[in-house]
Scaffold this active site. Sequence first.
Site, PDB file in Angstrom:
ATOM      1  CG  ASP A 138      -1.597  -1.133   1.628  1.00  0.00           C
ATOM      2  OD1 ASP A 138      -1.553  -2.093   0.870  1.00  0.00           O
ATOM      3  OD2 ASP A 138      -2.219  -1.127   2.699  1.00  0.00           O
ATOM      4  CD  GLU A 188      -7.113  -4.897   3.912  1.00  0.00           C
ATOM      5  OE1 GLU A 188      -6.542  -5.622   4.724  1.00  0.00           O
ATOM      6  OE2 GLU A 188      -6.805  -4.875   2.710  1.00  0.00           O
TER       7      GLU A 188
HETATM    8  C1  FRU Z   1      -3.947  -3.505   2.781  1.00  0.00           C
HETATM    9  C2  FRU Z   1      -3.313  -3.944   4.099  1.00  0.00           C
HETATM   10  C3  FRU Z   1      -3.584  -2.930   5.176  1.00  0.00           C
HETATM   11  C4  FRU Z   1      -2.460  -3.175   6.129  1.00  0.00           C
HETATM   12  C5  FRU Z   1      -1.312  -3.472   5.190  1.00  0.00           C
HETATM   13  C6  FRU Z   1      -0.306  -4.455   5.725  1.00  0.00           C
HETATM   14  O1  FRU Z   1      -3.337  -4.038   1.666  1.00  0.00           O
HETATM   15  O2  FRU Z   1      -3.793  -5.208   4.457  1.00  0.00           O
HETATM   16  O3  FRU Z   1      -4.866  -3.054   5.764  1.00  0.00           O
HETATM   17  O4  FRU Z   1      -2.196  -2.069   6.956  1.00  0.00           O
HETATM   18  O5  FRU Z   1      -1.903  -4.011   4.013  1.00  0.00           O
HETATM   19  O6  FRU Z   1       0.778  -4.566   4.875  1.00  0.00           O
END
Ligand code: FRU
Length: 506
Positions: free
Chosen positions: A71, A245
């Site tokens: 992300d 998310e």
């Molecule tokens: C989204 C996610 C977020 C988390 C991160 C962990 O892709 O699952 O919710 O903070 O990736 O790498």
Amino acid sequence: MNMTSYRILSIAACCIMMQTGCKDDCGTTEPIDINNSEATDTTTQVEKPNLYTDKYRPQVHFTPAKNWMNDPNGMVYDNGTWHLFYQYNPYANNWGNMSWGHATSTDLIHWNEQDVALTRDKLGDIFSGSAVIDHEGTAGFGKDAMVCLYTSSGSRQQQSMAYSTDHGKTFNVFAGNPIIANTDKDDFRDPKLFWHADSKQWIMSLARGWQYAIDFYASNDLKSWHFLSSFNTPEYVRCNKGQWECPDMIKLGDKWVLIVSTNPGGPVSGSGTMYFIGDFDGEQFVADPSEYPMWLDYGMDNYAGVTWSNTGDRKVLIGWMNNWNYAGDVPCDPWRSAMTLPRELSLTNIDGNNYLCSKVVGEIDAIASDWKAIDGDLPSAQAYHVKVTVDMTSNHTIQLANGQGEHFDIDVKGVARLLIARRNAQTGASSFNGSFSIPAAQAPIRSAASELTIDIFIDRSSVEVITEDGTTSLTNLVFPSSIYNAVKVDGNANIGSFRTLEGIWK
Ligand code: FRU
């Protein structure tokens, strides 16, 4: 085991092992000092050799020189510099050791990779979050401090803070972490901040994963937060089956837009990003009735996208150009994952309904040649921007192809008003993961006009298809043996126009 269940299990395994002091199963190849919470991490962990020439390396999209990225995080605009942080594994080309990598740009197009900004401490890995420039010094770190809020992922997911007083060169982890503790919630992550001018307070949106909810908190000083409300009516739970998310709440004109990523349950399968349009009164978000879910992008590979902070009314989003269905297997080495091209967001009203438009930012012009009519194969270039106009009284196929017989087909169904991207064994490498081939990623065409103009951005390992009005976007990874350098519309190689794009790696 697919990537999603792998990731859920590995998060759980990492948490358990962090408590017992064993980290071997987390993919860690170097020791991590989990007691290092007060440290200012300015170590240079990323070498920057010229590795940008490998086969699938995007030439106009951000990728880290090496290792795993997911992300986008902490995006903030500070006095002429666009900061892009991102979920990063400093040690390996798979998910693990989650840290904040860092890159900067002065034009949104050319990126300089910086030292890793934040690494795991005693509260856990550094998961996704956001940053703001605290112009008034409300947090007590001085005027114009860069304040980052992120999820500490340890035995529980809690919210933590770090700050920089030298414009993002070095970071201090806040001694009072966590700033929002958590003892009972299973998923509680990805804080995204904005300043709510009407109520004169900071607002944080937080995702509640499998509760299919976004919680809102408020603060005057970025440190002490109180719960405001939760957005999770049963109507929206029915939208999808994936965990929620990476929220982002932005104001466009007089409407508020809540962006929420969900995985799995995206528009095709795996990861996808929804949006809700409505009103926010400083306490509660209420979505307008609409045909939910509405997707920011109908392709497979635009996830976890959020916008830059401190950009005023301008809202620019970048997404992670991958999908948890197969992210760990995409054939990229020594790096894994790219970001989408930055997208300018706006709202448009069609027949009384509001839609979120995402167009590639105008800054792309800086690396683009003049427009030319397509006349046979395109000249050799690092990447291309193609524009095709089709009449909407019939169906058309736009085919992107290379000299190896590989092709990516985009169908425009004029009467049915559908835009369909096809990715399969003819597109290029696809067998690395069974869920990579998709018979059809299908998107509605919102415009009722008799002609449709489509922008297509072709890089070595991606194709972004966006209607010129920005209402429909299809972003997909592809792994052809060489870049697609031929465009045919209904078999005709002389329709449309193109400009070449210069590579961004110098
Ligand atoms: C989204 C996610 C977020 C988390 C991160 C962990 O892709 O699952 O919710 O903070 O990736 O790498």
